[in-house]
Scaffold this motif. Structure first.
Motif, PDB file in Angstrom:
ATOM      1  N   GLU A   1      26.340  41.562 115.993  1.00 42.10           N
ATOM      2  CA  GLU A   1      24.927  41.760 115.653  1.00 42.10           C
ATOM      3  C   GLU A   1      24.398  40.383 115.279  1.00 42.10           C
ATOM      4  N   PRO A   2      23.512  39.799 116.118  1.00 45.97           N
ATOM      5  CA  PRO A   2      23.064  38.427 115.846  1.00 45.97           C
ATOM      6  C   PRO A   2      22.209  38.336 114.580  1.00 45.97           C
ATOM      7  N   ASP A   3      22.501  37.325 113.783  1.00 46.47           N
ATOM      8  CA  ASP A   3      21.678  37.061 112.605  1.00 46.47           C
ATOM      9  C   ASP A   3      20.450  36.258 113.052  1.00 46.47           C
ATOM     10  N   PRO A   4      19.486  36.037 112.175  1.00 47.02           N
ATOM     11  CA  PRO A   4      18.268  35.313 112.571  1.00 47.02           C
ATOM     12  C   PRO A   4      18.539  33.914 113.145  1.00 47.02           C
ATOM     13  N   ASP A   5      19.517  33.196 112.603  1.00 48.03           N
ATOM     14  CA  ASP A   5      19.835  31.862 113.130  1.00 48.03           C
ATOM     15  C   ASP A   5      20.350  31.937 114.561  1.00 48.03           C
ATOM     16  N   LEU A   6      21.218  32.906 114.838  1.00 50.81           N
ATOM     17  CA  LEU A   6      21.742  33.059 116.195  1.00 50.81           C
ATOM     18  C   LEU A   6      20.631  33.495 117.153  1.00 50.81           C
ATOM     19  N   ARG A   7      19.766  34.401 116.713  1.00 53.36           N
ATOM     20  CA  ARG A   7      18.630  34.813 117.560  1.00 53.36           C
ATOM     21  C   ARG A   7      17.765  33.612 117.931  1.00 53.36           C
TER      22      ARG A   7
END
Length: 111
Positions: free
Chosen positions: A82-88
């Motif tokens: 589940e991507p976190d905001p930084d990964l998104r």
């Protein structure tokens, strides 16, 4: 690990790799190299990688960014995340030509 250094050097400039889940043909995909893994976003109008699933072993093939010749092939394991905001944000920045519409993100980690 020597493989990680090689991938790090090659994937700083490359935006695409070949991913072959075990038992399947390789698919050319855009990807993001980050934190020692290849991140691949799929589904929802984005690229598809038949057979890619959580816990599946795969082979990642990288071509040289300068000569486009075969550079290396590594074994890896795919992990659904589940991507976190930084990964998104990083995935959006890596996808220069379109707004990402993926439904799943995999961390494909060299073994």
């Amino acid at each position: 690990m020597e493989t990680t250094r090689l991938l790090d050097a090659a994937l700083r400039k490359a935006a695409a790799v070949w991913v072959a889940p075990h038992g399947r043909r390789a698919t050319l995909v855009w990807a993001l190299w980050r934190d020692g893994a290849v991140w691949v976003a799929v589904g929802g109008g984005e690229q598809e990688v038949p057979g890619l699933a959580d816990g599946i072993g795969c082979t990642v093939t990288v071509r040289s960014p300068s000569t486009h010749s075969h550079l290396t092939e590594v074994s890896a394991i795919a992990h659904l995340v589940e991507p976190d905001p930084d990964l998104r944000a990083a995935l959006a920045a890596a996808r220069l030509n379109a707004e990402p519409r993926y439904t799943q993100v995999f961390r494909v980690e060299p073994t």
